[in-house]
Design an enzyme around this catalytic site. Structure first.
Site, PDB file in Angstrom:
ATOM      1  N   ASP A  46       0.844  -1.198   0.000  1.00 60.59           N
ATOM      2  CA  ASP A  46       0.000   0.000   0.000  1.00 60.59           C
ATOM      3  C   ASP A  46       0.882   1.251   0.000  1.00 60.59           C
ATOM      4  OD1 ASP A  46      -2.861   1.165   0.698  1.00 60.59           O
ATOM      5  OD2 ASP A  46      -1.417   2.238   1.939  1.00 60.59           O
ATOM      6  N   TYR A  51       2.616   9.928   0.006  1.00 61.57           N
ATOM      7  CA  TYR A  51       3.611   9.415   0.947  1.00 61.57           C
ATOM      8  C   TYR A  51       5.047   9.674   0.486  1.00 61.57           C
ATOM      9  CZ  TYR A  51      -0.255   6.455   2.702  1.00 61.57           C
ATOM     10  OH  TYR A  51      -1.445   5.977   3.191  1.00 61.57           O
ATOM     11  N   LYS A  76      -2.734   5.932  -4.408  1.00 59.46           N
ATOM     12  CA  LYS A  76      -3.878   6.811  -4.108  1.00 59.46           C
ATOM     13  C   LYS A  76      -3.670   8.198  -4.685  1.00 59.46           C
ATOM     14  CE  LYS A  76      -3.931   4.485   0.390  1.00 59.46           C
ATOM     15  NZ  LYS A  76      -2.532   4.408   0.847  1.00 59.46           N
ATOM     16  N   HIS A 109      -7.647   9.175  -1.841  1.00 60.01           N
ATOM     17  CA  HIS A 109      -6.959   9.056  -0.552  1.00 60.01           C
ATOM     18  C   HIS A 109      -7.788   9.611   0.610  1.00 60.01           C
ATOM     19  CE1 HIS A 109      -2.651   9.086   1.273  1.00 60.01           C
ATOM     20  NE2 HIS A 109      -3.541   8.735   2.167  1.00 60.01           N
TER      21      HIS A 109
HETATM   22  N1  LIG Z   1      -5.604   5.931   3.540  1.00 67.03           N
HETATM   23  C1  LIG Z   1      -5.104   6.648   4.528  1.00 67.03           C
HETATM   24  O1  LIG Z   1      -5.447   7.820   4.725  1.00 67.03           O
HETATM   25  C2  LIG Z   1      -4.108   6.025   5.458  1.00 67.03           C
HETATM   26  C3  LIG Z   1      -3.873   6.628   6.708  1.00 67.03           C
HETATM   27  C4  LIG Z   1      -2.955   6.038   7.549  1.00 67.03           C
HETATM   28  C5  LIG Z   1      -2.286   4.881   7.146  1.00 67.03           C
HETATM   29  N2  LIG Z   1      -2.517   4.343   5.914  1.00 67.03           N
HETATM   30  C6  LIG Z   1      -1.803   3.133   5.457  1.00 67.03           C
HETATM   31  O2  LIG Z   1      -1.844   2.170   6.492  1.00 67.03           O
HETATM   32  C7  LIG Z   1      -0.522   1.791   6.835  1.00 67.03           C
HETATM   33  C8  LIG Z   1      -0.433   1.432   8.301  1.00 67.03           C
HETATM   34  O3  LIG Z   1      -0.793   2.547   9.101  1.00 67.03           O
HETATM   35  P1  LIG Z   1       0.272   3.287  10.037  1.00 67.03           P
HETATM   36  O4  LIG Z   1       1.627   2.965   9.532  1.00 67.03           O
HETATM   37  O5  LIG Z   1      -0.108   4.693  10.156  1.00 67.03           O
HETATM   38  O6  LIG Z   1      -0.035   2.640  11.458  1.00 67.03           O
HETATM   39  P2  LIG Z   1       0.120   1.168  12.070  1.00 67.03           P
HETATM   40  O7  LIG Z   1       0.480   0.169  11.043  1.00 67.03           O
HETATM   41  O8  LIG Z   1      -1.082   0.951  12.919  1.00 67.03           O
HETATM   42  O9  LIG Z   1       1.324   1.380  13.090  1.00 67.03           O
HETATM   43  C9  LIG Z   1       2.624   1.539  12.625  1.00 67.03           C
HETATM   44  C10 LIG Z   1       3.489   1.808  13.851  1.00 67.03           C
HETATM   45  O10 LIG Z   1       3.408   0.737  14.764  1.00 67.03           O
HETATM   46  C11 LIG Z   1       4.696   0.199  15.026  1.00 67.03           C
HETATM   47  N3  LIG Z   1       4.567  -1.261  14.907  1.00 67.03           N
HETATM   48  C12 LIG Z   1       4.125  -1.966  13.829  1.00 67.03           C
HETATM   49  N4  LIG Z   1       4.135  -3.282  14.101  1.00 67.03           N
HETATM   50  C13 LIG Z   1       4.582  -3.405  15.367  1.00 67.03           C
HETATM   51  C14 LIG Z   1       4.822  -4.517  16.211  1.00 67.03           C
HETATM   52  N5  LIG Z   1       4.592  -5.763  15.794  1.00 67.03           N
HETATM   53  N6  LIG Z   1       5.305  -4.282  17.466  1.00 67.03           N
HETATM   54  C15 LIG Z   1       5.542  -3.025  17.899  1.00 67.03           C
HETATM   55  N7  LIG Z   1       5.342  -1.935  17.137  1.00 67.03           N
HETATM   56  C16 LIG Z   1       4.867  -2.120  15.886  1.00 67.03           C
HETATM   57  C17 LIG Z   1       5.621   0.746  13.980  1.00 67.03           C
HETATM   58  O11 LIG Z   1       6.859   1.130  14.581  1.00 67.03           O
HETATM   59  P3  LIG Z   1       8.270   0.512  14.074  1.00 67.03           P
HETATM   60  O12 LIG Z   1       8.518   1.033  12.701  1.00 67.03           O
HETATM   61  O13 LIG Z   1       9.234   1.064  15.107  1.00 67.03           O
HETATM   62  O14 LIG Z   1       8.117  -0.984  14.147  1.00 67.03           O
HETATM   63  C18 LIG Z   1       4.920   2.002  13.493  1.00 67.03           C
HETATM   64  O15 LIG Z   1       5.357   3.121  14.221  1.00 67.03           O
HETATM   65  C19 LIG Z   1       0.316   3.018   6.451  1.00 67.03           C
HETATM   66  O16 LIG Z   1       1.690   2.676   6.365  1.00 67.03           O
HETATM   67  C20 LIG Z   1      -0.335   3.404   5.158  1.00 67.03           C
HETATM   68  O17 LIG Z   1       0.136   2.572   4.096  1.00 67.03           O
HETATM   69  C21 LIG Z   1      -3.447   4.885   5.085  1.00 67.03           C
END
Ligand SMILES: NC(=O)c1ccc[n+]([C@@H]2O[C@H](COP(=O)([O-])OP(=O)(O)OC[C@H]3O[C@@H](n4cnc5c(N)ncnc54)[C@H](OP(=O)(O)O)[C@@H]3O)[C@@H](O)[C@H]2O)c1
Length: 278
Positions: A46, A51, A76, A109
């Site tokens: 994704d 980004y 997106k 997005h």
């Molecule tokens: N469409 C939209 O508007 C939108 C908005 C937000 C996100 N997204 C997409 O969704 C994806 C995921 O969302 P996100 O990255 O914001 O949040 P997330 O996946 O909920 O959380 C990511 C964070 O959690 C930590 N983490 C992940 N796995 C872990 C584990 N097993 N143990 C401990 N810590 C862990 C990571 O830190 P470390 O790197 O230190 O492990 C990172 O800081 C994004 O990368 C993006 O592609 C889309």
């Protein structure tokens, strides 16, 4: 209950139920992280024009040696680029940065309070008709906006992507998504780390011999919701993918659902959603 490796899309084909997010907040995102994910077995990546990670994703896809058709690639169009000419240019820029000639999924997005849904649904449909993407969808739409999008889009929508994790209630949106035959893709599936001190999740994780992240991801995929966690750390990228060999009980699923909170939302740019979240 088992969880499938992929979810069927209403217009044909399927989307892997677990993907790798590349929209890192602080700390950035590297091609190495995507390559690690591909080597571990993730086949759904994704990204988004916004980004700035499309070039890194492209580099990792190439380095993996995987055939293009083995990877489900999402990008997106951001809320600033929803007017027709901007929309088409943004899609072209994504394809160029990714060095591919089609996306698997193209999403709007975020909605934009200043641009009506009816203005950009034709541009989204056109990208599909022109073969620039196999599937289309919307992200961060409320149920009300989703109804508009479904009614106004000349091509079928296949996916809604929105924030979903144990701290955020999404029953109403999930019901609307299912009513229209779309797949729900959960972003921020581990709540950007907010879940990690939760005592109920810790208790379930301990019982199952798993981590809180694994329990949270399993809770989503057991609802047939796809998830796209991000991590910069190889060990966690592997940990997050290792959720296919255990099952939460009905009681555990309910205990996790009960963790929803009024302030559970973590991705909420001010004023982005017309009319606010409903
Ligand atoms: N469409 C939209 O508007 C939108 C908005 C937000 C996100 N997204 C997409 O969704 C994806 C995921 O969302 P996100 O990255 O914001 O949040 P997330 O996946 O909920 O959380 C990511 C964070 O959690 C930590 N983490 C992940 N796995 C872990 C584990 N097993 N143990 C401990 N810590 C862990 C990571 O830190 P470390 O790197 O230190 O492990 C990172 O800081 C994004 O990368 C993006 O592609 C889309």
């Amino acid at each position: 209950m088992t969880a499938p490796a992929s979810l069927d899309l209403s217009d044909g084909g399927a989307i892997p139920i677990l993907g790798f997010g590349t929209g890192a907040m602080a700390g950035g995102m590297s091609a190495e992280a995507v390559l690690t994910a591909l080597k571990i077995g993730y086949r759904h990546i994704d990204t988004a024009r916004k980004y700035g990670t499309e070039a890194a994703v492209s580099q990792a896809m190439r380095a993996s040696g995987l055939p293009r058709q083995d990877i489900f690639l999402t990008s997106k169009v951001s809320h600033e680029n929803l007017r027709p000419a901007d929309f088409a240019r943004s899609v072209d820029e994504s394809l160029a940065a990714l060095k591919v000639d089609y996306l698997d999924l193209l999403l709007v997005h975020w909605p934009n309070p200043e641009i009506a849904v009816r203005e950009y649904m034709p541009a989204l449909a056109k990208a599909k008709r022109e073969g620039l993407t196999r599937h289309i969808g919307v992200a961060n739409f409320t149920t009300r906006l989703l109804e508009q999008a479904v009614a106004l889009c000349p091509e079928p929508l296949a996916v809604l992507q929105a924030e979903y994790h144990p701290y955020l209630e999404q029953t109403k949106l999930l019901t609307a998504v299912r009513k229209h035959g779309l797949v729900f893709v959960a972003h921020c599936p581990v709540g950007r780390g907010r879940l990690f001190d939760d005592p109920v999740l810790a208790d379930i994780a301990k019982t199952r011999g798993r981590t809180i992240a694994q329990v949270a991801l399993r809770w989503l995929i057991q609802q047939n919701v796809a998830a796209i966690p991000f991590s910069s750390k190889p060990q966690r990228i592997a940990e997050n993918f290792n959720v296919f060999d255990f099952t939460l009980t009905g009681d555990e699923m309910q205990r996790i659902a009960a963790l929803k909170r009024a302030d559970g939302r973590v991705a909420d740019p001010a004023g982005r959603v017309p009319g606010g979240w409903d």
